[in-house]
Design a protein around this motif. Structure first.
Motif, mmCIF file in Angstrom:
data_model
loop_
_atom_site.group_PDB
_atom_site.id
_atom_site.type_symbol
_atom_site.label_atom_id
_atom_site.label_comp_id
_atom_site.label_asym_id
_atom_site.label_seq_id
_atom_site.Cartn_x
_atom_site.Cartn_y
_atom_site.Cartn_z
ATOM 1 N N ALA B 16 0.836 -1.207 0.000
ATOM 2 C CA ALA B 16 0.000 0.000 0.000
ATOM 3 C C ALA B 16 0.865 1.250 0.000
ATOM 4 O O ALA B 16 0.663 2.161 -0.806
ATOM 5 N N ALA B 116 -0.395 3.822 5.836
ATOM 6 C CA ALA B 116 -0.351 2.529 5.139
ATOM 7 C C ALA B 116 0.294 1.523 6.080
ATOM 8 O O ALA B 116 1.309 0.906 5.775
ATOM 9 N N GLY B 295 -4.792 0.538 1.876
ATOM 10 C CA GLY B 295 -4.463 -0.876 2.051
ATOM 11 C C GLY B 295 -5.160 -1.515 3.237
ATOM 12 O O GLY B 295 -6.282 -1.173 3.600
ATOM 13 N N ASN B 296 -4.456 -2.464 3.869
ATOM 14 C CA ASN B 296 -5.074 -3.309 4.890
ATOM 15 C C ASN B 296 -5.421 -2.581 6.184
ATOM 16 O O ASN B 296 -6.076 -3.151 7.047
ATOM 17 N N TYR B 301 -7.640 -6.937 2.760
ATOM 18 C CA TYR B 301 -7.858 -7.406 1.388
ATOM 19 C C TYR B 301 -7.455 -8.864 1.273
ATOM 20 O O TYR B 301 -6.669 -9.370 2.073
ATOM 21 N N VAL B 304 -3.108 -8.845 -3.029
ATOM 22 C CA VAL B 304 -2.212 -7.698 -2.946
ATOM 23 C C VAL B 304 -2.460 -6.735 -4.099
ATOM 24 O O VAL B 304 -2.308 -5.525 -3.954
ATOM 25 N N VAL B 307 -4.827 -4.224 -3.077
ATOM 26 C CA VAL B 307 -4.198 -3.278 -2.149
ATOM 27 C C VAL B 307 -3.480 -2.187 -2.935
ATOM 28 O O VAL B 307 -3.663 -0.994 -2.700
ATOM 29 N N SER B 308 -2.674 -2.606 -3.916
ATOM 30 C CA SER B 308 -1.905 -1.633 -4.691
ATOM 31 C C SER B 308 -2.834 -0.682 -5.435
ATOM 32 O O SER B 308 -2.610 0.536 -5.451
ATOM 33 N N ALA B 311 -4.513 1.705 -3.044
ATOM 34 C CA ALA B 311 -3.540 2.639 -2.485
ATOM 35 C C ALA B 311 -3.120 3.687 -3.512
ATOM 36 O O ALA B 311 -2.808 4.827 -3.160
#
Lengths: 125, 429
Positions: B16, B116, B295-296, B301, B304, B307-308, B311
């Motif tokens: 993130a 993040a 993100g998390n 999530y 990943v 997440v990206s 973010a």
């Protein structure tokens, strides 16, 4: 009589449940896939299952004690445990770069084991 | 000492943080700095040595270390500064941060901040399993770090409680490293992680996985000697007479992840009790002007790649806030979780933004439905939009992009509600 097999596709995180008809050692029909990769996966899963393989090997004089590695392409499923046992005996020296070949042609599979990241030399070594 | 002035300050360099910082720089933010307490960037990715990352973002099946290395390179190319071994000590709502880095105190004034900070594993203390307190009990992620980074195998004979993705991935990892995984126990009637992990981590290695089963006792004085597995009924109550002891030396817990919100709390960021994470609008903006969340630490999530992507949106809007004035305050529309929806992010929507650009709702269902379902969005009591899905599972987050043609109706609503119901019921109504 064709035999029906249920297979969960592991190509992507969707995990489609596929149904395949198998007759005389051949796959005659596949259904349930959300994309065409499922067709290829189901056929291979029945005739010769393969998996991507990842593990780690010892690295000397690096900033970390272990180097993560992967198979460049999927390995036959029955080679996963032997490959891991083989690589437990392997040690390499830092520095290592992403994609460096760590073990060529593992167990005669034709598949190379490569580094999954860079690892530099520890300072002062 | 004069404080360091930055445009966008990102706290945490996991997927993130790297994505948010990279995007902020690409969108024109001048000085973008990431603070990372670990000795290297990447967050949890370096210990996730398995593959399955990056299929959406890079179109490649990458391992965790490969995914991290790509993002670190992108961040460096974009001109992001990463300060490792730097731990944030305090964060004020006025966007002033103090941190300890390499033995020195660092004061920072930021124009915008992206939190993040990721998530944590739920520990044993949260589970109230009776029994002794022996050595040999680890969370799955701790064991993953020991095995994959430190090179230390924490046991020989394992039992795993929970069927989350990290637990299943560790079951395979331990087996490959020559240890035995004797059982996995999941209290729910279904596996809580992804199906692909059930296949390639558990079934491939013939690891017994018992659903509707929990651990009712841990035995052993100095070291774990055995655990007692027990079947549970549909209200998670142990069924007497089904207990059986499994001899083992190590117990791994894979029983869920919780957003890491200690710093968010310090900054007076509002939290959502359903997600346990920051409460955000569709810009990933928190209630504190200039503080964004990614993100998390917003909600946990499963992929990943998501997440990206999320973010990157946080980084984009943080850059806008730093470069220009933050968007004007406006009355936000609450987004509420309806039937079979456990939670939805963002929890608030800006009417003006909803009218001008696409927002994405991310939601998780509360129970699995292995049949076609309808995701339905209501503005007050009228149905605005519905989408068909082949199935819905708690392990797989659902994304719903709001359509521009609905903007008008959404913007005028007092409340939005999202629900997931079987397709058959949708057709009837």
């Amino acid at each position: 009589m064709p035999e029906e097999r249920e297979i969960i596709c592991v190509t992507c995180p969707m995990g489609c449940t596929l149904r395949a008809l198998v007759e005389g050692g051949e796959v005659s029909q596949i259904s349930g896939q959300a994309c065409k990769r499922g067709v290829a996966f189901a056929a291979e899963e029945i005739l010769a299952p393969h998996r991507m393989f990842t593990t780690s090997v010892t690295i000397r004089n690096g900033t970390l004690p272990l180097l993560p590695v992967r198979s460049r392409s999927a390995l036959p499923k029955h080679l996963l445990l032997p490959a891991a046992a083989t690589l437990r005996q392997v040690a390499v020296d830092a520095p290592i770069s992403l994609n460096d070949v760590i073990y060529a042609d593992i167990l005669g599979s034709g598949v190379d084991i490569v580094a999954s990241r860079d690892i530099e030399c520890a300072e002062g070594k | 000492m004069r404080p360091l002035k930055v445009d966008v300050l990102v706290i945490g360099s996991g997927p993130a943080g790297l994505a948010a910082a990279t995007q902020a720089r690409r969108d024109g933010a001048g000085r973008v700095v990431i603070l990372e307490r670990n000795r290297e960037a990447g967050g949890i990715l370096p210990q996730c040595i398995h593959n399955g990352f990056g299929l959406r973002v890079f179109g490649r099946d990458l391992t965790g270390p490969e995914y991290a290395q790509r993002w670190k390179q992108q961040a460096a190319d974009a001109g992001v500064t990463v300060l490792t071994r730097t731990m944030v000590l305090s964060i004020a709502p006025e966007l002033q941060v103090s941190a300890m880095g390499n033995g020195r105190l660092l004061d920072i004034d930021a124009k915008a901040i992206v939190l993040a900070t990721g998530c944590r594993e739920r520990p044993r203390g949260a589970l109230s399993i009776p029994g002794t307190r022996p050595a040999g009990i680890y969370t799955a992620g701790t064991a993953q770090r020991l095995v994959n980074i430190e090179g230390f195998m924490p046991g020989k004979r394992f039992v795993i409680l929970g069927s989350g993705d990290i637990g299943m991935i560790m079951a395979r990892r331990l087996t490959l490293e020559g240890s035995q995984v004797l059982a996995m126990a999941e209290i729910l009637p279904y596996v809580s992680g992804l199906k692909r992990n059930l296949v390639q981590c558990v079934r491939d290695y013939d690891i017994p996985l018992y659903t509707s089963t929990t651990i009712t006792e841990i035995r052993g004085r100095d070291r774990v000697e055995s655990v007692v597995l027990c079947a549970v009924d549909d209200r998670w109550r142990p069924i007497a007479g089904t207990e059986r002891a499994v001899a083992c030396d190590t117990l791994l817990l894979s029983v869920g992840l919780i957003p890491e919100i200690e710093l968010a709390r310090l900054a007076s960021v509002s939290l959502d009790p359903l997600t346990g994470g920051a409460l955000v609008d569709e810009h990933l903006s928190t209630n504190v002007p200039g503080i964004y969340a990614a993100g998390n630490m917003v909600h946990v999530y499963d992929l990943v790649d998501s997440v990206s992507e999320s973010a990157q949106r946080a980084g984009r809007f943080a850059a806008q806030a730093a470069l220009r004035q933050p968007p004007p305050r406006e009355e936000l529309i609450p987004v509420v979780a309806g039937d079979n929806v456990h939670h939805v992010v963002p929890q608030r929507l800006r009417p003006r933004a909803a009218a001008s650009e696409q927002a994405i709702l991310e939601l998780r269902v509360s129970r699995p439905m292995e049949e076609p379902v309808a995701v339905r969005l209501f503005a007050d009591n009228s149905l605005v939009h519905s989408e068909r899905l082949r199935y819905s599972r708690p392990s797989e987050m659902i994304s719903l992009a709001l359509q521009p043609e609905h903007a008008q109706r959404l913007a005028q609503a007092a409340q939005l509600l999202i629900e997931v119901i079987p397709m058959a019921l949708h057709k009837e109504s």
